[in-house]
Design an enzyme around this catalytic site. Structure first.
Site, PDB file in Angstrom:
ATOM      1  N   HIS A  53       0.859  -1.181   0.000  1.00  0.00           N
ATOM      2  CA  HIS A  53       0.000   0.000   0.000  1.00  0.00           C
ATOM      3  C   HIS A  53       0.900   1.237   0.000  1.00  0.00           C
ATOM      4  O   HIS A  53       2.038   1.192   0.482  1.00  0.00           O
ATOM      5  CB  HIS A  53      -0.897   0.021   1.232  1.00  0.00           C
ATOM      6  N   GLU A  55       0.978   3.872   1.814  1.00  0.00           N
ATOM      7  CA  GLU A  55       1.470   4.270   3.140  1.00  0.00           C
ATOM      8  C   GLU A  55       2.653   3.419   3.577  1.00  0.00           C
ATOM      9  O   GLU A  55       3.662   3.930   4.071  1.00  0.00           O
ATOM     10  CB  GLU A  55       0.373   4.144   4.201  1.00  0.00           C
ATOM     11  N   CYS A  83      -6.153   1.807   5.873  1.00  0.00           N
ATOM     12  CA  CYS A  83      -6.787   0.556   6.303  1.00  0.00           C
ATOM     13  C   CYS A  83      -6.183   0.166   7.656  1.00  0.00           C
ATOM     14  O   CYS A  83      -5.212   0.787   8.118  1.00  0.00           O
ATOM     15  CB  CYS A  83      -6.544  -0.528   5.251  1.00  0.00           C
ATOM     16  N   CYS A  86      -2.347  -0.450   7.506  1.00  0.00           N
ATOM     17  CA  CYS A  86      -1.567   0.781   7.373  1.00  0.00           C
ATOM     18  C   CYS A  86      -1.625   1.617   8.645  1.00  0.00           C
ATOM     19  O   CYS A  86      -0.623   2.224   9.038  1.00  0.00           O
ATOM     20  CB  CYS A  86      -2.044   1.576   6.167  1.00  0.00           C
TER      21      CYS A  86
END
Length: 149
Positions: A53, A55, A83, A86
């Site tokens: 992801h 992040e 999410c 993260c």
């Protein structure tokens, strides 16, 4: 001190991710001195890695640049509410402030769903600011998924 948003850079990363066929999410890590130390967009498909992801990739790069697993005092700008995975990484990295754009009612881990920072086992809670660049971030996501249908 005057607030300066770095969300436009995160949006650039989100647009680039979308152009690569990834879900258009972008992230930027900014040092306490106001310097961009890392930026990334989603790369889960490209890297065949469900943890890639924006992040997580930005945090990994910032930690490598800092030579530390901790990023105290750093800011993270991300185009979509993180999410749970993260959010846990943000906490573990000791990010000082989190700025995010669009809310994620389906998979968010900050304001909805797991609410990672509100959990008693969360060791570090950043300052959280939502809605920064939300309209454009949401537009990128809606356009991406509409084109997939």
């Amino acid at each position: 001190m005057v607030f300066r948003s770095f969300m436009e850079i995160a949006l650039e990363e989100a647009r680039a991710a979308g152009a690569r066929g990834e879900v258009p999410v972008g992230a930027v890590v900014v040092s306490p001195a106001g310097l961009v130390v890392a930026r990334a967009g989603n790369r889960t498909r490209e890297l065949c890695d469900p943890t890639a992801h924006a992040e997580v990739l930005a945090i990994r790069a910032a930690c490598a640049a800092a030579g530390s697993e901790r990023l105290g005092g750093h800011d993270l700008y991300v185009t979509l509410e993180p999410c749970p995975m993260c959010a846990a990484a943000i906490s573990a990295a000791r990010i000082g402030r989190l700025y995010y754009g669009a809310a994620d009612p389906k998979s968010g881990g900050v304001a909805v769903g797991a609410r990672v920072f509100a959990h008693p086992q969360c060791h570090h809670v950043p300052e959280v600011y939502d809605g920064i660049g939300a309209a454009e971030a949401e537009g990128l996501l809606k356009g991406f998924f509409a084109a997939k249908r």
